[in-house]
Design a protein around this motif. Sequence first.
Motif, PDB file in Angstrom:
ATOM      1  N   LEU A  99       0.835  -1.396   0.124  1.00 51.51           N
ATOM      2  CA  LEU A  99       0.176   0.005  -0.102  1.00 51.51           C
ATOM      3  C   LEU A  99       0.805   1.202   0.061  1.00 51.51           C
ATOM      4  CD1 LEU A  99      -1.444  -2.333   1.834  1.00 51.51           C
ATOM      5  CD2 LEU A  99      -3.089  -0.578   2.182  1.00 51.51           C
ATOM      6  N   LYS A 100       2.159   1.099  -0.250  1.00 52.41           N
ATOM      7  CA  LYS A 100       3.243   2.146   0.118  1.00 52.41           C
ATOM      8  C   LYS A 100       2.708   3.299  -0.854  1.00 52.41           C
ATOM      9  CE  LYS A 100       8.126   2.880  -0.683  1.00 52.41           C
ATOM     10  NZ  LYS A 100       8.693   2.609   0.878  1.00 52.41           N
ATOM     11  N   TYR A 101       2.253   3.381  -1.913  1.00 48.60           N
ATOM     12  CA  TYR A 101       1.938   4.520  -2.690  1.00 48.60           C
ATOM     13  C   TYR A 101       0.689   5.026  -2.784  1.00 48.60           C
ATOM     14  CZ  TYR A 101       6.733   3.374  -4.741  1.00 48.60           C
ATOM     15  OH  TYR A 101       7.797   3.366  -5.026  1.00 48.60           O
ATOM     16  N   LEU A 102      -0.126   4.724  -1.738  1.00 45.46           N
ATOM     17  CA  LEU A 102      -1.516   5.187  -1.649  1.00 45.46           C
ATOM     18  C   LEU A 102      -1.459   6.431  -0.628  1.00 45.46           C
ATOM     19  CD1 LEU A 102      -3.752   2.056  -1.426  1.00 45.46           C
ATOM     20  CD2 LEU A 102      -3.706   3.721  -3.331  1.00 45.46           C
ATOM     21  N   PRO A 103      -2.575   7.193  -0.678  1.00 46.49           N
ATOM     22  CA  PRO A 103      -2.878   8.280   0.535  1.00 46.49           C
ATOM     23  C   PRO A 103      -2.839   7.216   1.791  1.00 46.49           C
ATOM     24  CG  PRO A 103      -4.064   8.862  -1.491  1.00 46.49           C
ATOM     25  CD  PRO A 103      -3.561   7.459  -1.658  1.00 46.49           C
TER      26      PRO A 103
END
Length: 344
Positions: A317-321
């Motif tokens: 989920l690293k690149y999600l808000p």
Amino acid sequence: MPSLPPLPTSIVGSLPQPEWLVDHEKLAGQFPPRVRAREIWRVAPEQLAGAQDDATLLAIRSQEDAGLDIVTDGEIRRESYSNHFATALDGIDIDHPGSVLNRSGKSIPVPRVVGPVNRPRPIQADDVRFLRAHTDRTVKITVPGPFTMAQQSQDDHYGDDRELALAYADVVRAEIADLFAAGADIVQIDEPWLQARPEVARRYGAEAVTRAVEGAPGPVHLHLCFGYAAMVSERPEGYSFLPELADTPVDTVAVETAQSHLDPAQLRPLRGKGIALGVLDLSTPEVETPQVVADRIRRALDDVDVERLVLTSDCGLKYLPRESAAGKMRSLAEAAAVVRAELR
């Protein structure tokens, strides 16, 4: 290990790092880095470790607040899932990197192997101790797999790609033992390049995984994915390397099914293993309803051993808000509760 309910929930590994800790524009420009990328950190070097501890506590609490059963450290201290470990090894030159082609055919800088690959000390044991000290839930830590690290490096020493992968397997094997000794309940090895390079993987990928995992003092999960959704938007409908894992000693195989709409029948060759089923679509910040997630779970129930089924996100989920990641984790926990009730 603390007792787990049926259909325990977890994330695969990474969570979004706070904006006050990481410059997300610089992070996105690295996508993700294979060598060091110190410029992404917003905090001065002498204060960085403390700031990473604070952010890791936030990651732990966010998983607990969402209701997840298995908690990770969110990989908050890492610039990428692999470089944190791979660049800490001996025999590696990161000041004069080599290059390889990534999934998209683009040349990227990677660690250059210039001598025997060795692990001078446990690399992530302190990360496990911190995690174990701050939650009473089942804890999982992740480490890059040997095949993936070999594919993400330029070999200027061994002259044989299989030998390089087996050298990485030896250091991963030693690290896994130290991670369990430090308090891990589950160790996950990340092997996305088994999927990205299936022709090479069929020659020695399973051998490298077996060498890294065999004799592990606890359950080892293997995460096989198509890459971060922010980086690889198109997902094939099937895995190019999956049945080959049936005879390896990994306890559980983690796969993506949400964005790819994977036909669960492809999981049948792994009926003897646990499956960690990715049911959160990370290609969009939109938070799925628990009903949508529950439908993704139900699709697979006839094709897996339900007693060994774990429910997870797709890739990290690293690149999600952060608010999107929190909402998706809540939906995962609520969907699991719905399906558990149906199976009673």
